[in-house]
Design a protein around this motif. Structure first.
Motif, mmCIF file in Angstrom:
data_model
loop_
_atom_site.group_PDB
_atom_site.id
_atom_site.type_symbol
_atom_site.label_atom_id
_atom_site.label_comp_id
_atom_site.label_asym_id
_atom_site.label_seq_id
_atom_site.Cartn_x
_atom_site.Cartn_y
_atom_site.Cartn_z
ATOM 1 N N LYS A 25 44.609 38.157 29.045
ATOM 2 C CA LYS A 25 44.967 38.160 30.475
ATOM 3 C C LYS A 25 43.832 37.611 31.341
ATOM 4 O O LYS A 25 44.042 36.749 32.190
ATOM 5 C CB LYS A 25 45.307 39.593 30.943
ATOM 6 C CG LYS A 25 46.494 40.205 30.246
ATOM 7 C CD LYS A 25 46.768 41.625 30.727
ATOM 8 C CE LYS A 25 45.682 42.597 30.351
ATOM 9 N NZ LYS A 25 45.467 42.780 28.911
ATOM 10 N N THR A 26 42.622 38.153 31.131
ATOM 11 C CA THR A 26 41.506 37.764 31.986
ATOM 12 C C THR A 26 41.200 36.279 31.819
ATOM 13 O O THR A 26 40.951 35.564 32.798
ATOM 14 C CB THR A 26 40.267 38.633 31.660
ATOM 15 O OG1 THR A 26 40.650 40.007 31.799
ATOM 16 C CG2 THR A 26 39.112 38.330 32.580
ATOM 17 N N VAL A 27 41.244 35.805 30.583
ATOM 18 C CA VAL A 27 40.980 34.387 30.330
ATOM 19 C C VAL A 27 42.092 33.535 30.951
ATOM 20 O O VAL A 27 41.825 32.493 31.563
ATOM 21 C CB VAL A 27 40.861 34.131 28.799
ATOM 22 C CG1 VAL A 27 40.793 32.646 28.509
ATOM 23 C CG2 VAL A 27 39.641 34.843 28.236
ATOM 24 N N SER A 87 35.934 42.932 27.826
ATOM 25 C CA SER A 87 37.200 43.644 27.972
ATOM 26 C C SER A 87 37.241 44.271 29.377
ATOM 27 O O SER A 87 36.232 44.790 29.853
ATOM 28 C CB SER A 87 37.268 44.729 26.910
ATOM 29 O OG SER A 87 38.581 45.050 26.653
ATOM 30 N N THR A 88 38.377 44.186 30.019
ATOM 31 C CA THR A 88 38.504 44.657 31.399
ATOM 32 C C THR A 88 38.494 46.188 31.444
ATOM 33 O O THR A 88 39.183 46.834 30.659
ATOM 34 C CB THR A 88 39.814 44.111 31.995
ATOM 35 O OG1 THR A 88 39.795 42.700 31.834
ATOM 36 C CG2 THR A 88 39.953 44.467 33.454
ATOM 37 N N ARG A 89 37.712 46.740 32.388
ATOM 38 C CA ARG A 89 37.584 48.203 32.444
ATOM 39 C C ARG A 89 38.253 48.786 33.683
ATOM 40 O O ARG A 89 38.455 49.985 33.780
ATOM 41 C CB ARG A 89 36.110 48.618 32.451
ATOM 42 C CG ARG A 89 35.327 47.955 31.349
ATOM 43 C CD ARG A 89 34.020 48.655 31.042
ATOM 44 N NE ARG A 89 33.875 48.733 29.601
ATOM 45 C CZ ARG A 89 34.165 49.797 28.875
ATOM 46 N NH1 ARG A 89 34.592 50.898 29.453
ATOM 47 N NH2 ARG A 89 34.022 49.793 27.577
ATOM 48 N N VAL A 120 47.038 40.193 39.598
ATOM 49 C CA VAL A 120 46.298 41.423 39.305
ATOM 50 C C VAL A 120 45.823 41.389 37.862
ATOM 51 O O VAL A 120 46.551 40.968 36.972
ATOM 52 C CB VAL A 120 47.224 42.658 39.454
ATOM 53 C CG1 VAL A 120 46.444 43.939 39.202
ATOM 54 C CG2 VAL A 120 47.859 42.690 40.811
ATOM 55 N N ASP A 121 44.598 41.818 37.648
ATOM 56 C CA ASP A 121 44.084 41.952 36.282
ATOM 57 C C ASP A 121 43.808 43.438 36.041
ATOM 58 O O ASP A 121 43.369 44.147 36.948
ATOM 59 C CB ASP A 121 42.783 41.144 36.132
ATOM 60 C CG ASP A 121 42.344 41.044 34.678
ATOM 61 O OD1 ASP A 121 43.217 41.094 33.785
ATOM 62 O OD2 ASP A 121 41.131 40.914 34.423
ATOM 63 N N TYR A 122 44.082 43.914 34.862
ATOM 64 C CA TYR A 122 43.880 45.334 34.552
ATOM 65 C C TYR A 122 43.655 45.459 33.048
ATOM 66 O O TYR A 122 43.981 44.553 32.288
ATOM 67 C CB TYR A 122 45.102 46.164 34.988
ATOM 68 C CG TYR A 122 46.354 45.743 34.263
ATOM 69 C CD1 TYR A 122 47.114 44.671 34.713
ATOM 70 C CD2 TYR A 122 46.747 46.379 33.089
ATOM 71 C CE1 TYR A 122 48.226 44.244 34.022
ATOM 72 C CE2 TYR A 122 47.858 45.946 32.391
ATOM 73 C CZ TYR A 122 48.586 44.888 32.866
ATOM 74 O OH TYR A 122 49.679 44.464 32.156
HETATM 75 MG MG LIG Z 1 40.901 41.602 30.574
#
Ligand SMILES: [Mg+2]
Ligand SMILES: Nc1nc2c(ncn2[C@@H]2O[C@H](COP(=O)(O)OP(=O)(O)OP(=O)(O)O)[C@@H](O)[C@H]2O)c(=O)[nH]1
Length: 471
Positions: A25-27, A87-89, A120-122
């Motif tokens: 997701k983040t990438v 990794s998203t926190r 949104v990123d989560y």
């Molecule tokens: Mg992420």
């Protein structure tokens, strides 16, 4: 009312980037923003091809109390250090304002078009909590214990299960006992998700990624081996765990989905099919189950909690198999077929009424190039790239500097073959091996301009997800 007031501003589109942890997701979000703000090559994105894309800017996001997506930090890591984001926190949000020229005469006469794209990123783990909302503590307990007793999980679940069977649910509501059970349960979840098992069905999601809620009572519970029937006696351990489970749903899970999922217009569901293939058949079947449970929650209407909360109808959903750059393009169609097979039942059951659904294999950031290598008189479609430091293949440990050509194996023509034991003569999962590669070096033109991040089919994804809104 807020929704109404909000809709009065410039046209906006809220894109849900959904996916389990490490799905990409983040990438994906970073690459999407980078390509739109840096004039990336997007030939299959119609507004780009037609020369109507005028630019894109990052704007303050919608919710003042939500952190801003650290786009610049992520890009810096990807392009300067050539490492992937962590990794998203925690949750973060971003608004991208896209300027375009309308494709129609009437549109052009009204001046430049503008679309606010909200993203949104989560942490992907949180998604696992969605199916919990329709379960009570009894159902959660029995399902979780049953899953822990499955053969593939027995080794990692042994300590936690042994401890649980020695605990009396009717005993006193002891905070320390609850804490100990929780600790063992969370350790088991971590082991199931990590390591070589790569399992997906590991709720509750916040146990893996607690953020600032770590140690709070709402996060300190575990399943219990409950009596067949009856209710929790007052002041029992059972009652304590049950109340914490309900608190978890009420104060942790529901607010997140209500605030950030309710207004989605479009959705991209990212799936790391290759990691599941690396994990073997069980990881794949587990992933199928997790996707089925999660997607079922998006069913519109009264039958699901989220269905009631959704204030807009999600009219387009893209299922994307990420990290397609781990395969030669000759295998991309097969990767798409596997994803189709993985999500078919979920899509049918969720009956996304009226929503347009598409399935694609893509790489938000392309970390490899392609080559054909001849070995023993056979041409093998290979990929070239620099394996990440610490990656291991056939006892060779990579140092993050060496470039290699890798033949990752052939995906089967018939995805069904992956979901059942292999027949005689059929290659099994062992023939497949995917390594993680470092992000690519950014190409620089003769004029010294660094180009945007390379990708595979990000342009097609964009076209499906937002193209029509830039018409
Ligand atoms: Mg992420
Ligand atoms: N080669 C390649 N690897 C990718 C790509 N996208 C993601 N990855 C790999 O997958 C990992 C996870 O990607 P993220 O974008 O951090 O995943 P996420 O869904 O945000 O994960 P959480 O934050 O844990 O929920 C990265 O660290 C990369 O190793 C891609 O397009 N190509």
């Amino acid at each position: 009312m807020a929704d109404f007031a909000w809709s009065l501003g410039s046209p906006s589109l809220r894109l849900g980037v959904t996916g389990l942890s490490r799905a990409g997701k983040t990438v994906f979000i970073t690459a999407l923003i980078h390509n739109l703000t840096h004039g990336g090559r997007l030939p299959m994105f119609e507004p780009w091809r037609a020369g109507r894309l005028l630019g894109a800017d990052i704007r303050p996001q919608l919710h003042p109390d939500v952190p801003t997506f650290d786009y610049r930090g992520h890009v810096r890591k990807l392009t300067d250090a050539r490492v992937w984001p962590d990794s998203t926190r925690q949750i973060s949000e971003l608004r991208l304002t896209i300027a375009y020229e309308s494709a129609t005469f009437l549109g052009r006469s009204l001046g430049r078009g503008k679309l606010d794209l909200d993203i949104v990123d989560y942490p992907g783990e949180w998604l696992l909590d969605l199916p919990l909302l329709s379960k009570d503590y009894r159902a959660f307990s029995s399902e979780t214990l049953e899953r822990g007793r499955e053969p593939r999980r027995t080794a990692i679940a042994a300590d936690w299960l042994a401890h649980t069977s020695g605990v009396d649910p009717l005993g006193p509501a002891d905070d320390e006992a609850a804490g100990r059970l929780h600790e063992l349960f969370a350790a088991y979840l971590g082991a199931a998700r990590g390591g070589s098992l790569a399992l997906s069905m590991v709720p509750p999601g916040r146990f893996l990624m607690p953020g600032d809620l770590a140690g709070s009572p709402a996060l300190t519970f575990a399943p219990l081996d409950l009596p067949e029937s009856g209710e929790a006696p007052r002041d029992s351990l059972w009652a304590l765990m049950e109340s914490r489970f309900e608190a978890y749903k009420d104060v942790v899970v529901r607010p997140f989905f209500r605030t950030h999922f309710a207004r989605l217009d479009r959705q991209v569901v990212l799936v790391d099919v290759l990691a599941a293939l690396n994990g073997g058949r069980e990881a794949l079947v587990d992933l199928e189950m997790a996707l089925g449970e999660i997607l079922g929650c998006f069913r519109p209407g009264r039958s699901s909690w989220l269905g009631q909360v959704l204030t807009r109808r999600i009219d387009r959903i893209l299922f994307a198999a990420t990290k397609a750059d781990h395969l030669h393009h000759a295998s991309h169609d097969r990767l798409e077929l596997i994803l189709r097979r993985l999500t078919d039942r979920a899509i049918a059951r969720a009956s996304f009424s009226g929503a347009e659904v598409d399935v694609k294999a893509l790489a938000a950031v392309r970390a490899t190039r392609e080559a054909t290598v001849r070995r023993n008189g056979e041409s093998l479609p290979c990929i070239l790239g620099v394996p990440q430091e610490g990656e291991l293949l056939d006892d060779h440990l990579y140092d993050g500097k060496e470039e290699i050509a890798l033949f990752p194996g052939d995906l089967p023509d018939n995805p069904q073959a992956l979901f059942r034991p292999p027949e005689a003569g059929e290659p099994g999962f062992d023939a497949l091996r995917f390594l993680r590669f470092r992000p690519p070096p950014l190409e620089v033109t003769a004029e010294g301009v660094s180009l945007s991040l390379p990708h595979i089919r990000l342009d097609r994804a964009l076209d499906f997800l937002i193209g029509d809104r830039l018409a």
